[in-house]
Design a protein around this motif. Structure first.
Motif, PDB file in Angstrom:
ATOM      1  N   ALA A  45     -33.238  42.107   2.732  1.00 15.40           N
ATOM      2  CA  ALA A  45     -32.513  41.490   3.839  1.00 15.40           C
ATOM      3  C   ALA A  45     -31.914  40.145   3.449  1.00 15.40           C
ATOM      4  O   ALA A  45     -32.104  39.645   2.341  1.00 15.40           O
ATOM      5  N   TYR A  46     -31.144  39.583   4.367  1.00 20.67           N
ATOM      6  CA  TYR A  46     -30.600  38.228   4.283  1.00 20.67           C
ATOM      7  C   TYR A  46     -29.667  38.016   3.089  1.00 20.67           C
ATOM      8  O   TYR A  46     -29.545  36.908   2.568  1.00 20.67           O
ATOM      9  N   GLY A  47     -29.002  39.079   2.651  1.00 18.41           N
ATOM     10  CA  GLY A  47     -27.998  38.929   1.605  1.00 18.41           C
ATOM     11  C   GLY A  47     -28.487  39.159   0.196  1.00 18.41           C
ATOM     12  O   GLY A  47     -27.680  39.083  -0.743  1.00 18.41           O
ATOM     13  N   ASP A  48     -29.756  39.454   0.024  1.00 17.98           N
ATOM     14  CA  ASP A  48     -30.280  39.747  -1.316  1.00 17.98           C
ATOM     15  C   ASP A  48     -30.149  41.238  -1.601  1.00 17.98           C
ATOM     16  O   ASP A  48     -31.127  41.939  -1.872  1.00 17.98           O
ATOM     17  N   ASP A  49     -28.918  41.716  -1.548  1.00 17.02           N
ATOM     18  CA  ASP A  49     -28.671  43.152  -1.657  1.00 17.02           C
ATOM     19  C   ASP A  49     -27.445  43.414  -2.522  1.00 17.02           C
ATOM     20  O   ASP A  49     -26.653  42.507  -2.805  1.00 17.02           O
ATOM     21  N   GLU A  50     -27.297  44.649  -2.919  1.00 21.91           N
ATOM     22  CA  GLU A  50     -26.198  45.068  -3.792  1.00 21.91           C
ATOM     23  C   GLU A  50     -24.835  44.822  -3.163  1.00 21.91           C
ATOM     24  O   GLU A  50     -23.895  44.394  -3.834  1.00 21.91           O
TER      25      GLU A  50
ATOM     26  N   TRP B  42     -19.700  32.940   1.246  1.00 20.29           N
ATOM     27  CA  TRP B  42     -20.830  33.067   2.161  1.00 20.29           C
ATOM     28  C   TRP B  42     -20.310  33.691   3.445  1.00 20.29           C
ATOM     29  O   TRP B  42     -19.262  33.297   3.964  1.00 20.29           O
ATOM     30  N   PHE B  43     -21.052  34.634   3.988  1.00 24.82           N
ATOM     31  CA  PHE B  43     -20.579  35.415   5.118  1.00 24.82           C
ATOM     32  C   PHE B  43     -21.156  34.905   6.433  1.00 24.82           C
ATOM     33  O   PHE B  43     -22.333  34.537   6.509  1.00 24.82           O
ATOM     34  N   VAL B  44     -20.293  34.878   7.449  1.00 20.98           N
ATOM     35  CA  VAL B  44     -20.690  34.482   8.799  1.00 20.98           C
ATOM     36  C   VAL B  44     -20.087  35.472   9.789  1.00 20.98           C
ATOM     37  O   VAL B  44     -19.255  36.293   9.435  1.00 20.98           O
ATOM     38  N   PHE B  45     -20.540  35.386  11.033  1.00 21.31           N
ATOM     39  CA  PHE B  45     -20.065  36.330  12.045  1.00 21.31           C
ATOM     40  C   PHE B  45     -18.633  36.046  12.499  1.00 21.31           C
ATOM     41  O   PHE B  45     -17.835  36.961  12.676  1.00 21.31           O
ATOM     42  N   LEU B  46     -18.323  34.771  12.731  1.00 24.67           N
ATOM     43  CA  LEU B  46     -17.168  34.401  13.543  1.00 24.67           C
ATOM     44  C   LEU B  46     -16.225  33.452  12.826  1.00 24.67           C
ATOM     45  O   LEU B  46     -16.639  32.668  11.965  1.00 24.67           O
ATOM     46  N   GLY B  47     -14.959  33.487  13.249  1.00 17.62           N
ATOM     47  CA  GLY B  47     -13.982  32.563  12.708  1.00 17.62           C
ATOM     48  C   GLY B  47     -14.290  31.121  13.056  1.00 17.62           C
ATOM     49  O   GLY B  47     -14.094  30.218  12.227  1.00 17.62           O
TER      50      GLY B  47
ATOM     51  N   GLY C 153      -8.790  44.399  10.565  1.00 23.12           N
ATOM     52  CA  GLY C 153      -9.380  45.724  10.395  1.00 23.12           C
ATOM     53  C   GLY C 153     -10.876  45.786  10.264  1.00 23.12           C
ATOM     54  O   GLY C 153     -11.446  46.885  10.247  1.00 23.12           O
ATOM     55  N   LEU C 154     -11.566  44.633  10.155  1.00 23.21           N
ATOM     56  CA  LEU C 154     -13.017  44.649  10.085  1.00 23.21           C
ATOM     57  C   LEU C 154     -13.617  44.727  11.489  1.00 23.21           C
ATOM     58  O   LEU C 154     -12.977  44.355  12.470  1.00 23.21           O
ATOM     59  N   MET C 155     -14.876  45.189  11.539  1.00 23.24           N
ATOM     60  CA  MET C 155     -15.573  45.217  12.818  1.00 23.24           C
ATOM     61  C   MET C 155     -15.947  43.808  13.259  1.00 23.24           C
ATOM     62  O   MET C 155     -15.786  43.417  14.412  1.00 23.24           O
ATOM     63  N   PHE C 156     -16.481  43.044  12.330  1.00 18.62           N
ATOM     64  CA  PHE C 156     -16.835  41.651  12.561  1.00 18.62           C
ATOM     65  C   PHE C 156     -17.029  41.008  11.195  1.00 18.62           C
ATOM     66  O   PHE C 156     -17.231  41.696  10.203  1.00 18.62           O
ATOM     67  N   GLY C 157     -16.942  39.694  11.148  1.00 15.23           N
ATOM     68  CA  GLY C 157     -17.266  39.008   9.917  1.00 15.23           C
ATOM     69  C   GLY C 157     -16.119  38.239   9.302  1.00 15.23           C
ATOM     70  O   GLY C 157     -14.970  38.687   9.292  1.00 15.23           O
ATOM     71  N   GLU C 158     -16.457  37.037   8.811  1.00 13.49           N
ATOM     72  CA  GLU C 158     -15.538  36.161   8.100  1.00 13.49           C
ATOM     73  C   GLU C 158     -16.291  35.612   6.888  1.00 13.49           C
ATOM     74  O   GLU C 158     -17.517  35.714   6.790  1.00 13.49           O
TER      75      GLU C 158
ATOM     76  N   MET D 177     -27.504  41.795   6.272  1.00 11.36           N
ATOM     77  CA  MET D 177     -26.237  41.281   5.758  1.00 11.36           C
ATOM     78  C   MET D 177     -25.349  42.374   5.175  1.00 11.36           C
ATOM     79  O   MET D 177     -24.126  42.260   5.171  1.00 11.36           O
ATOM     80  N   ARG D 178     -25.952  43.448   4.686  1.00 14.34           N
ATOM     81  CA  ARG D 178     -25.151  44.498   4.032  1.00 14.34           C
ATOM     82  C   ARG D 178     -24.090  45.086   4.960  1.00 14.34           C
ATOM     83  O   ARG D 178     -23.061  45.561   4.500  1.00 14.34           O
ATOM     84  N   PHE D 179     -24.341  45.060   6.280  1.00 11.32           N
ATOM     85  CA  PHE D 179     -23.359  45.639   7.195  1.00 11.32           C
ATOM     86  C   PHE D 179     -22.135  44.736   7.359  1.00 11.32           C
ATOM     87  O   PHE D 179     -21.085  45.194   7.794  1.00 11.32           O
ATOM     88  N   LEU D 180     -22.288  43.481   7.024  1.00 13.91           N
ATOM     89  CA  LEU D 180     -21.144  42.571   6.998  1.00 13.91           C
ATOM     90  C   LEU D 180     -20.477  42.598   5.628  1.00 13.91           C
ATOM     91  O   LEU D 180     -19.273  42.818   5.508  1.00 13.91           O
ATOM     92  N   SER D 181     -21.275  42.425   4.585  1.00 10.34           N
ATOM     93  CA  SER D 181     -20.698  42.307   3.247  1.00 10.34           C
ATOM     94  C   SER D 181     -20.100  43.617   2.750  1.00 10.34           C
ATOM     95  O   SER D 181     -19.119  43.610   1.993  1.00 10.34           O
ATOM     96  N   SER D 182     -20.645  44.758   3.167  1.00 12.66           N
ATOM     97  CA  SER D 182     -20.076  46.045   2.734  1.00 12.66           C
ATOM     98  C   SER D 182     -18.651  46.209   3.233  1.00 12.66           C
ATOM     99  O   SER D 182     -17.821  46.852   2.580  1.00 12.66           O
ATOM    100  N   GLN D 183     -18.340  45.618   4.377  1.00 10.39           N
ATOM    101  CA  GLN D 183     -16.966  45.662   4.879  1.00 10.39           C
ATOM    102  C   GLN D 183     -16.029  44.952   3.909  1.00 10.39           C
ATOM    103  O   GLN D 183     -14.928  45.428   3.625  1.00 10.39           O
ATOM    104  N   PHE D 184     -16.465  43.803   3.412  1.00 14.49           N
ATOM    105  CA  PHE D 184     -15.625  43.040   2.499  1.00 14.49           C
ATOM    106  C   PHE D 184     -15.505  43.703   1.131  1.00 14.49           C
ATOM    107  O   PHE D 184     -14.496  43.521   0.441  1.00 14.49           O
ATOM    108  N   VAL D 185     -16.503  44.471   0.723  1.00 16.03           N
ATOM    109  CA  VAL D 185     -16.376  45.215  -0.525  1.00 16.03           C
ATOM    110  C   VAL D 185     -15.200  46.178  -0.431  1.00 16.03           C
ATOM    111  O   VAL D 185     -14.323  46.212  -1.305  1.00 16.03           O
TER     112      VAL D 185
END
Length: 347
Positions: free
Chosen positions: A30-35, A55-60, A204-209, A236-244
């Motif tokens: 969790a917390y961003g320590d993921d692939e 670094w990833f956050v929810f909102l603009g 086009g993302l669900m959420f995340g900046e 965090m993977r559900f946010l960062s995977s979008q950016f991948v």
């Protein structure tokens, strides 16, 4: 009702949904320590340079405010355009969270005026005043316009000459880069940006900046700034995977280019109309125009959009409010043609 109010009203790109589904398989740390988060940061480095750290956050708003917090002490100030999102649409978040002051400058088409910025620097010599430390620009601006390459070079030189950090509100940075026809790395180099609030939700993302530090020293304490301000996502993977998916496979440019092209199509269709007066150059995915109030009321029966300014302007006929029409990655050509026809008939 057909919606042209904001690119925030658009849904999620199917490829983003699929990336999130794949990220949901199995268990990871969790917390961003993921692939996925590691892959996203690597993608940022490929696109913006090896010194970049994301670094990833929810909102603009969080991206802007926490980015500024990493750059400012409470007695320091950020200079920005009066129309900047951090001034007009974030409910005083910069002042409340960072404790900083925003110094406003008026410029053309939503941009900062460097001559006006220069006149504010005298405050540095007097302990009774805040100390201007950051110049914040919005790319593309709240007027839908884009800083050109020469303007960006001038901003870079101005900041370097005057020991100012440069913050970029890049909620729609992809639309700006698509318009300029340059790479993200070229934008970073030409602008000399220290910190970029890099948007995804509007494209086009669900959420995340992302908060992207091109000046690594400024990002040293950001992990704790993010945690303290409640922007550290456990899954965090559900946010960062979008950016991948967004960054690695060119989706950011594909989506932004389409949205820009739809705005240009709308501009071209309505420009010849006598009852339509365009307010700003169309350089991203926004069209600002003034129309007679009666025409606007007709359009509002079928379309959702924002009236930006009810006030009359000396440059336009009386009783012509300003409206904003936004396109996005999933705005269809048919929808634009339908809106253009309706605007023509409304006159």
């Amino acid at each position: 009702m057909k919606i042209f109010a904001s690119d925030n009203n658009s849904g999620v790109h199917p490829r983003i949904f699929e990336a999130m589904r794949k990220a949901g398989e199995g268990r990871v740390q969790a917390y961003g320590d993921d692939e996925w988060t590691a892959r996203a940061d690597a993608a940022v480095k490929r696109l913006l340079g090896q010194n970049a750290r994301s670094w990833f956050v929810f909102l603009g708003t969080a991206a802007n405010v926490l980015g500024l917090q990493s750059m400012l002490k409470p007695w320091e100030a950020a200079i920005c355009a009066a129309s900047a999102h951090i001034n007009t649409d974030e409910c005083g978040a910069a002042e409340a969270v960072v404790g900083c002051k925003l110094l406003l400058t008026e410029g053309d088409n939503g941009k900062v005026c460097l001559d006006a910025c220069r006149k504010m620097l005298w405050m540095r010599s007097d302990v009774h005043h805040v100390y201007p430390r950051v110049l914040s620009i919005t790319q593309s601006t709240e007027c839908g316009t884009v800083y050109g390459l020469e303007e960006l070079r001038d901003i870079k030189e101005f900041c370097r000459e005057n020991d100012l950090y440069l913050h970029v509100d890049g909620a729609r940075i992809t639309n700006a880069v698509a318009h300029l026809g340059i790479s993200l790395a070229e934008f970073a180099e030409v602008s000399g940006a220290d910190v970029i609030s890099f948007g995804g939700t509007k494209n086009g993302l669900m959420f995340g900046e992302m908060v992207v530090f091109l000046n690594p020293e400024l990002g040293r304490d950001f992990p704790r700034i993010r945690k303290q301000n409640m922007q550290l996502l456990s899954k965090m993977r559900f946010l960062s995977s979008q950016f991948v998916e967004y960054l690695d496979n060119g989706l950011w440019l594909e989506n932004a280019t389409w949205a820009n092209n739809m705005a240009v199509l709308l501009r071209d269709r309505i420009t010849p109309l006598d009852h339509v007066k365009l307010c700003f150059p169309v350089q991203s995915n926004a069209v600002f125009a003034r129309l007679p109030r009666k025409a606007i009321d007709k359009l509002l029966q079928k379309y959702l959009f924002y009236i930006i300014d009810e006030a009359d302007s000396p440059a336009y006929p009386a009783g012509w409010p300003m409206i904003r029409l936004m396109t996005s990655f999933n705005t269809s050509r048919e929808e634009v043609e339908d809106l253009a026809d309706a605007i023509a008939k409304a006159g």
